[in-house]
Design a protein around this motif. Structure first.
Motif, short mmCIF file in Angstrom:
data_model
loop_
_atom_site.label_atom_id
_atom_site.label_comp_id
_atom_site.label_asym_id
_atom_site.label_seq_id
_atom_site.Cartn_x
_atom_site.Cartn_y
_atom_site.Cartn_z
N TYR A 1 0.83 -1.19 0.00
CA TYR A 1 0.00 0.00 0.00
C TYR A 1 0.87 1.25 0.00
N VAL A 2 0.29 2.34 -0.46
CA VAL A 2 0.84 3.69 -0.31
C VAL A 2 -0.30 4.55 0.21
N ILE A 3 -0.15 5.09 1.41
CA ILE A 3 -1.19 5.91 2.03
C ILE A 3 -0.55 7.21 2.51
N SER A 4 -1.05 8.31 2.00
CA SER A 4 -0.62 9.63 2.46
C SER A 4 -1.77 10.26 3.23
N MET A 5 -1.47 10.85 4.37
CA MET A 5 -2.53 11.39 5.20
C MET A 5 -2.01 12.50 6.10
N ARG A 6 -2.95 13.15 6.76
CA ARG A 6 -2.63 14.14 7.78
C ARG A 6 -3.39 13.78 9.05
N ALA A 7 -2.70 13.97 10.18
CA ALA A 7 -3.34 13.82 11.48
C ALA A 7 -3.08 15.13 12.21
N GLY A 8 -4.08 16.02 12.18
CA GLY A 8 -3.85 17.36 12.71
C GLY A 8 -2.85 18.09 11.84
N ALA A 9 -1.74 18.52 12.43
CA ALA A 9 -0.73 19.28 11.69
C ALA A 9 0.42 18.41 11.21
N VAL A 10 0.30 17.09 11.34
CA VAL A 10 1.41 16.19 11.02
C VAL A 10 1.11 15.44 9.71
N ASP A 11 2.05 15.49 8.78
CA ASP A 11 1.96 14.74 7.53
C ASP A 11 2.53 13.34 7.76
N ILE A 12 1.80 12.33 7.32
CA ILE A 12 2.21 10.94 7.55
C ILE A 12 2.14 10.18 6.23
N GLU A 13 3.20 9.42 5.95
CA GLU A 13 3.22 8.58 4.76
C GLU A 13 3.50 7.14 5.18
N LEU A 14 2.62 6.23 4.77
CA LEU A 14 2.76 4.81 5.06
C LEU A 14 2.98 4.09 3.74
N ARG A 15 4.09 3.37 3.64
CA ARG A 15 4.39 2.61 2.42
C ARG A 15 4.77 1.18 2.80
N ALA A 16 4.30 0.22 2.00
CA ALA A 16 4.69 -1.16 2.22
C ALA A 16 4.63 -1.91 0.90
N ALA A 17 5.56 -2.84 0.73
CA ALA A 17 5.56 -3.73 -0.43
C ALA A 17 6.05 -5.10 0.02
N MET A 18 5.27 -6.12 -0.30
CA MET A 18 5.66 -7.50 0.00
C MET A 18 5.83 -8.24 -1.32
N ASN A 19 7.08 -8.54 -1.66
CA ASN A 19 7.37 -9.26 -2.90
C ASN A 19 8.68 -10.01 -2.73
N GLY A 20 9.13 -10.66 -3.77
CA GLY A 20 10.32 -11.48 -3.65
C GLY A 20 11.57 -10.88 -4.26
N THR A 21 11.58 -9.58 -4.52
CA THR A 21 12.69 -9.02 -5.31
C THR A 21 13.58 -8.05 -4.55
N TRP A 22 13.19 -7.61 -3.36
CA TRP A 22 13.94 -6.56 -2.68
C TRP A 22 14.53 -7.07 -1.37
N GLU A 23 15.63 -6.45 -0.97
CA GLU A 23 16.21 -6.75 0.34
C GLU A 23 15.25 -6.26 1.42
N PRO A 24 14.97 -7.06 2.44
CA PRO A 24 14.04 -6.63 3.49
C PRO A 24 14.50 -5.35 4.17
N SER A 25 13.54 -4.48 4.46
CA SER A 25 13.83 -3.21 5.12
C SER A 25 12.59 -2.74 5.84
N TRP A 26 12.78 -2.19 7.06
CA TRP A 26 11.65 -1.65 7.83
C TRP A 26 12.16 -0.41 8.56
N THR A 27 11.73 0.75 8.12
CA THR A 27 12.21 1.99 8.71
C THR A 27 11.06 2.89 9.13
N LEU A 28 11.35 3.71 10.13
CA LEU A 28 10.39 4.72 10.60
C LEU A 28 11.17 6.01 10.82
#
Length: 360
Positions: free
Chosen positions: A236-263
């Motif tokens: 998914y790709v979800i862009s949103m606002r919570a009050g004055a804060v911009d938030i972007e949520l991205r995720a991809a589950m597939n077999g081609t990329w090195e695993p990564s999880w960042t915040l």
């Protein structure tokens, strides 16, 4: 002073409701490293063969009913790893059975009202509950929270990025899974399927980071989703606002990329970057980098991550030490996740939310 050695308390007994891949590949390996303080004594699954096989791995009793496990006097702590529609009733039953602590996999309820009812029973019985969003208990995150100063007051942008292979690959690395259910193919062109994928992604994957994100978004009830789309084959790709804060949520589950999880949490003159270990990895904690005024503080990695951290916390709570998450924390974390899931689904049409449909 007495020369007698202090007695070491006996391990607490653990009972697990649901013996699926999460129990087999995450909880049993975590508990195996903590056998000096926790001991698996009872495994329940509605599939007799699965319950017997998984319990046999750890020398535990097995059963096919919730009632039998909750009646077991050797069970002090109950872990609820069943399908999410059963969570609320099972959490309440575990509390009323007089257990010492309860771990519930996310989400622990299906609505804010249901969560409030669970919290009321927890308060009435005195049984503490924690939700298995593992990053909340990661020592890297906890060290960052102790060191970031005024960062939460100045954050304006948050990014969560998750790139993982499909769960079965990690599960098979961890153990030999028995009783795995086949996942039917998805029709990504069907709007109802898209909506279900979005809300499933929020409630099943993003939800691990949402309690952390909420620390930087005090106006979490004021969620406005600006953009939401799925990523093939799942993500998914979800862009949103919570009050004055911009938030972007991205995720991809597939077999081609090195695993990564960042915040990332970015403020006016400081920022936080967290690199978490991927799902199912039983290694060190997240590494946190706090940047402020031209300097960088690096925290971690520590010896264990949130999977082990949540069990250590349960042992503390069951022995009457440490503080459990407040009822408001559990309720607000759930409400935040539900509001994002519903708002993302609403981008694809009005009416019943996709999360509601997945519950039917």
């Amino acid at each position: 002073m007495s020369s007698h050695p202090q007695a070491v308390p006996a391990p607490l007994g653990v009972g697990i409701l649901g013996a699926g891949p999460v129990t087999q590949a995450i909880h049993l390996p975590s508990l195996a490293r903590l056998r000096d303080i926790l001991e698996v004594r009872h495994i329940m699954d509605v599939d007799h063969a699965v319950a017997e096989s998984v319990a046999g791995r750890v020398g535990a009793r097995f059963s096919t009913t919730v009632e039998e496990l909750l009646a077991d006097p050797q069970v002090d702590i109950v872990a609820i790893c069943s399908p999410h529609q059963f969570h609320a009733a099972q959490v309440i039953a575990a509390c009323r059975a007089g257990k010492k602590a309860v771990l519930c996999e996310k989400p622990f309820a299906m609505s804010g009202q249901e969560a409030a009812g669970i919290s009321a029973v927890s308060a009435e019985t005195g049984v503490p509950i924690i939700v298995g969003a593992m990053h909340t208990f990661d020592p890297g995150w906890l060290a960052a929270a102790a060191a970031w100063g005024d960062l939460p007051q100045q954050v304006h942008t948050i990014r969560s990025s998750i790139v993982l292979p499909p769960n079965p690959r990690f599960e098979d690395f961890a153990t030999e899974i028995v009783g795995r259910a086949e996942v039917p193919p998805r029709d990504n062109a069907d709007p109802d399927v898209v909506r279900a994928m979005l809300t499933g992604g929020v409630m099943g994957l993003a939800i691990h980071d949402l309690p952390l994100i909420r620390r930087f978004a005090p106006e979490f009830r004021d969620v406005e989703v600006l953009h939401a789309e799925t990523v093939r084959p799942f993500g998914y790709v979800i862009s949103m606002r919570a009050g004055a804060v911009d938030i972007e949520l991205r995720a991809a589950m597939n077999g081609t990329w090195e695993p990564s999880w960042t915040l990332e949490a970015i403020g006016d003159d400081s920022s936080l970057h967290l690199d978490f270990t991927p799902s199912y990895v039983h290694a060190g904690s997240a590494t946190a980098r706090i940047n402020k005024a031209g300097s960088t503080t690096v925290l971690g990695p520590f010896a264990h991550n949130g999977y082990e951290g949540e069990w250590r916390k349960l042992a503390e709570l069951a022995r009457g030490t440490g503080a459990a998450p407040s009822a408001d924390t559990l309720i607000h974390d759930l409400e935040f996740a539900l509001s994002i899931a519903d708002a993302a689904a609403a981008r694809f049409g009005a009416g019943t939310s996709a999360y509601e449909e997945t519950r039917a």
